[in-house]
Motif scaffolding. Structure first.
Motif, PDB file in Angstrom:
ATOM      1  N   HIS A  44      16.134  -6.534  -8.879  1.00  0.00           N
ATOM      2  CA  HIS A  44      15.064  -6.952  -9.776  1.00  0.00           C
ATOM      3  C   HIS A  44      15.672  -7.582 -11.014  1.00  0.00           C
ATOM      4  N   GLU A  45      14.890  -8.423 -11.647  1.00  0.00           N
ATOM      5  CA  GLU A  45      15.402  -9.198 -12.769  1.00  0.00           C
ATOM      6  C   GLU A  45      15.918  -8.267 -13.859  1.00  0.00           C
ATOM      7  N   GLY A  46      17.123  -8.573 -14.340  1.00  0.00           N
ATOM      8  CA  GLY A  46      17.700  -7.789 -15.424  1.00  0.00           C
ATOM      9  C   GLY A  46      18.351  -6.488 -14.990  1.00  0.00           C
ATOM     10  N   GLU A  47      18.394  -6.237 -13.676  1.00  0.00           N
ATOM     11  CA  GLU A  47      19.072  -5.027 -13.193  1.00  0.00           C
ATOM     12  C   GLU A  47      20.574  -5.267 -13.068  1.00  0.00           C
ATOM     13  N   ILE A  48      21.320  -4.165 -13.081  1.00  0.00           N
ATOM     14  CA  ILE A  48      22.732  -4.223 -12.697  1.00  0.00           C
ATOM     15  C   ILE A  48      22.868  -3.412 -11.413  1.00  0.00           C
ATOM     16  N   LEU A  49      23.401  -4.059 -10.386  1.00  0.00           N
ATOM     17  CA  LEU A  49      23.595  -3.409  -9.093  1.00  0.00           C
ATOM     18  C   LEU A  49      25.088  -3.266  -8.834  1.00  0.00           C
ATOM     19  N   ALA A  50      25.518  -2.051  -8.511  1.00  0.00           N
ATOM     20  CA  ALA A  50      26.916  -1.839  -8.122  1.00  0.00           C
ATOM     21  C   ALA A  50      27.003  -1.974  -6.608  1.00  0.00           C
ATOM     22  N   LEU A  51      27.861  -2.883  -6.145  1.00  0.00           N
ATOM     23  CA  LEU A  51      28.079  -3.076  -4.708  1.00  0.00           C
ATOM     24  C   LEU A  51      29.443  -2.454  -4.395  1.00  0.00           C
ATOM     25  N   LEU A  52      29.401  -1.324  -3.696  1.00  0.00           N
ATOM     26  CA  LEU A  52      30.608  -0.516  -3.540  1.00  0.00           C
ATOM     27  C   LEU A  52      30.993  -0.357  -2.072  1.00  0.00           C
ATOM     28  N   GLY A  53      32.143   0.257  -1.854  1.00  0.00           N
ATOM     29  CA  GLY A  53      32.641   0.488  -0.499  1.00  0.00           C
ATOM     30  C   GLY A  53      34.153   0.384  -0.500  1.00  0.00           C
ATOM     31  N   ARG A  54      34.745   0.946   0.542  1.00  0.00           N
ATOM     32  CA  ARG A  54      36.205   0.952   0.637  1.00  0.00           C
ATOM     33  C   ARG A  54      36.761  -0.455   0.750  1.00  0.00           C
ATOM     34  N   ASN A  55      38.071  -0.551   0.599  1.00  0.00           N
ATOM     35  CA  ASN A  55      38.787  -1.789   0.835  1.00  0.00           C
ATOM     36  C   ASN A  55      38.431  -2.336   2.207  1.00  0.00           C
ATOM     37  N   GLY A  56      38.087  -3.607   2.274  1.00  0.00           N
ATOM     38  CA  GLY A  56      37.781  -4.227   3.562  1.00  0.00           C
ATOM     39  C   GLY A  56      36.364  -3.987   4.049  1.00  0.00           C
ATOM     40  N   ALA A  57      35.527  -3.355   3.221  1.00  0.00           N
ATOM     41  CA  ALA A  57      34.150  -3.048   3.637  1.00  0.00           C
ATOM     42  C   ALA A  57      33.278  -4.299   3.725  1.00  0.00           C
ATOM     43  N   GLY A  58      33.699  -5.364   3.026  1.00  0.00           N
ATOM     44  CA  GLY A  58      32.930  -6.611   3.081  1.00  0.00           C
ATOM     45  C   GLY A  58      32.278  -6.990   1.765  1.00  0.00           C
ATOM     46  N   LYS A  59      32.738  -6.396   0.655  1.00  0.00           N
ATOM     47  CA  LYS A  59      32.113  -6.650  -0.653  1.00  0.00           C
ATOM     48  C   LYS A  59      32.340  -8.095  -1.101  1.00  0.00           C
ATOM     49  N   THR A  60      33.608  -8.514  -1.109  1.00  0.00           N
ATOM     50  CA  THR A  60      33.918  -9.882  -1.528  1.00  0.00           C
ATOM     51  C   THR A  60      33.221 -10.884  -0.613  1.00  0.00           C
ATOM     52  N   SER A  61      33.242 -10.612   0.675  1.00  0.00           N
ATOM     53  CA  SER A  61      32.610 -11.532   1.632  1.00  0.00           C
ATOM     54  C   SER A  61      31.110 -11.634   1.366  1.00  0.00           C
ATOM     55  N   THR A  62      30.482 -10.531   0.984  1.00  0.00           N
ATOM     56  CA  THR A  62      29.048 -10.550   0.672  1.00  0.00           C
ATOM     57  C   THR A  62      28.783 -11.394  -0.573  1.00  0.00           C
ATOM     58  N   LEU A  63      29.610 -11.212  -1.611  1.00  0.00           N
ATOM     59  CA  LEU A  63      29.437 -12.027  -2.827  1.00  0.00           C
ATOM     60  C   LEU A  63      29.632 -13.504  -2.510  1.00  0.00           C
ATOM     61  N   ARG A  64      30.656 -13.805  -1.720  1.00  0.00           N
ATOM     62  CA  ARG A  64      30.932 -15.211  -1.377  1.00  0.00           C
ATOM     63  C   ARG A  64      29.781 -15.816  -0.577  1.00  0.00           C
ATOM     64  N   THR A  65      29.182 -15.004   0.278  1.00  0.00           N
ATOM     65  CA  THR A  65      28.046 -15.491   1.073  1.00  0.00           C
ATOM     66  C   THR A  65      26.866 -15.799   0.162  1.00  0.00           C
ATOM     67  N   ILE A  66      26.602 -14.902  -0.796  1.00  0.00           N
ATOM     68  CA  ILE A  66      25.471 -15.119  -1.716  1.00  0.00           C
ATOM     69  C   ILE A  66      25.717 -16.376  -2.561  1.00  0.00           C
ATOM     70  N   ALA A  67      26.976 -16.588  -2.971  1.00  0.00           N
ATOM     71  CA  ALA A  67      27.305 -17.773  -3.775  1.00  0.00           C
ATOM     72  C   ALA A  67      27.350 -19.036  -2.919  1.00  0.00           C
ATOM     73  N   ARG A  68      27.196 -18.882  -1.608  1.00  0.00           N
ATOM     74  CA  ARG A  68      27.120 -19.973  -0.642  1.00  0.00           C
ATOM     75  C   ARG A  68      28.434 -20.744  -0.483  1.00  0.00           C
ATOM     76  N   LEU A  69      29.533 -20.034  -0.693  1.00  0.00           N
ATOM     77  CA  LEU A  69      30.818 -20.667  -0.399  1.00  0.00           C
ATOM     78  C   LEU A  69      30.907 -20.864   1.118  1.00  0.00           C
ATOM     79  N   ASP A  70      31.766 -21.785   1.547  1.00  0.00           N
ATOM     80  CA  ASP A  70      31.797 -22.136   2.974  1.00  0.00           C
ATOM     81  C   ASP A  70      32.274 -20.987   3.852  1.00  0.00           C
ATOM     82  N   ASN A  71      33.176 -20.182   3.302  1.00  0.00           N
ATOM     83  CA  ASN A  71      33.715 -19.075   4.080  1.00  0.00           C
ATOM     84  C   ASN A  71      33.513 -17.758   3.368  1.00  0.00           C
ATOM     85  N   PRO A  72      32.977 -16.721   4.021  1.00  0.00           N
ATOM     86  CA  PRO A  72      32.543 -16.739   5.417  1.00  0.00           C
ATOM     87  C   PRO A  72      31.277 -17.571   5.593  1.00  0.00           C
TER      88      PRO A  72
END
Ligand SMILES: Nc1ncnc2c1ncn2[C@@H]1O[C@H](COP(=O)(O)OP(=O)(O)O)[C@@H](O)[C@H]1O
Ligand SMILES: [Mg+2]
Length: 251
Positions: A44-72
């Motif tokens: 929701h607007e103005g919220e802070i969401l913590a996206l957590l999980g172990r190394n390799g869980a897919g956090k960076t990949s999820t951020l990159r997907t939302i930012a619409r980078l080509d990979n993944p």
């Protein structure tokens, strides 16, 4: 929605307000490797969401997907920001629609001063915060405006990376491990700043290995495990649930 996305205990009160950023069943691949395996969450607007999980869980990949980078590569699912279909956009269009990703390595441009790094970000319209407003929020950057950006301390470089995102007109800040390598006192300083940024209406997703620090800052938490959501609820609940923390965060 897949079953995992029904983890819904403890939605914040903001759940009664319209969704702002909505990620629905996104599935993304590096080549043939299936990495983001149907992730869904709303912010929701103005919220802070913590996206957590172990190394390799897919956090960076999820951020990159939302930012619409080509990979993944996104092959399934939808991402809506303020009624705009990000899933149909390229990275530059997503950026123009208000998404800013601050990557783990911060990407301060060598050879440029603090102020030149900020001015370069302001070249792309629509321009966001003025330099004055940025220096007001980050006095350390104002003091060092003529210093080369890459010669700043780690914490100051992180501040510059966040400030550079604000120099564009953004709605959502995606932060990948902003506290990495920083002393606790600097982590606290950055957390305070992120609270001010929230008060100014910006929505934030923070990925952190320092889960406790991220949970103290965040309203809500989403935990990933092997590319799927295993928890979606209040940050405070994760802080209080030792079994959950041990199972998915190893803390
Ligand atoms: N460029 C890439 N090519 C192939 N596999 C990758 C690439 N980047 C990350 N991965 C794999 O994707 C999975 C998730 O990685 P990542 O999103 O970086 O996790 P996290 O940020 O949670 O540590 C890991 O198994 C990782 O090895
Ligand atoms: Mg990562």
């Amino acid at each position: 929605m897949n079953e995992k996305a029904t983890f819904d205990r403890g939605r914040s009160q903001a759940a009664t307000h319209p969704k702002f950023l909505s990620v629905w069943d996104i599935q993304a691949y590096y080549g043939e490797s299936y990495i983001v395996q149907g992730v869904s969450f709303d912010i929701h607007e103005g919220e802070i969401l913590a996206l957590l999980g172990r190394n390799g869980a897919g956090k960076t990949s999820t951020l990159r997907t939302i930012a619409r980078l080509d990979n993944p590569a996104l092959r399934h699912g939808e991402i809506w920001l303020d009624h705009q279909p990000l899933h149909k956009m390229k990275a530059h269009e997503a950026a123009a629609n208000g998404i800013a990703l601050v990557p783990e390595d911060r990407r301060i441009i060598p050879g440029l001063t603090v102020e030149e790094n900020l001015k370069l970000a302001q070249i792309a319209p629509p321009v966001g915060w003025s330099l004055e407003r940025i220096y007001d929020l980050f006095p350390r950057l104002g003091e060092r405006r003529r210093q080369e950006g890459v010669t700043l301390s780690g914490g100051e470089q992180q501040m510059l990376a966040i400030a550079r995102a604000l120099a564009r007109d953004i709605k959502v800040l995606l932060l990948d491990e902003p506290y990495e390598g920083l002393a606790p006192v600097i982590v606290q300083e950055i957390a305070k700043t992120l609270n001010v940024i929230r008060d100014q209406g910006i929505t934030t997703v923070i990925v952190e290995q320092n889960a406790v620090a991220a949970l103290k800052l965040a309203d809500r938490a989403v935990i990933l495990d092997t590319g799927s959501v295993v928890y979606d609820g209040l940050a405070q609940e994760v802080l209080e649930d030792e079994a959950l923390r041990q199972q998915y965060l190893a803390i």
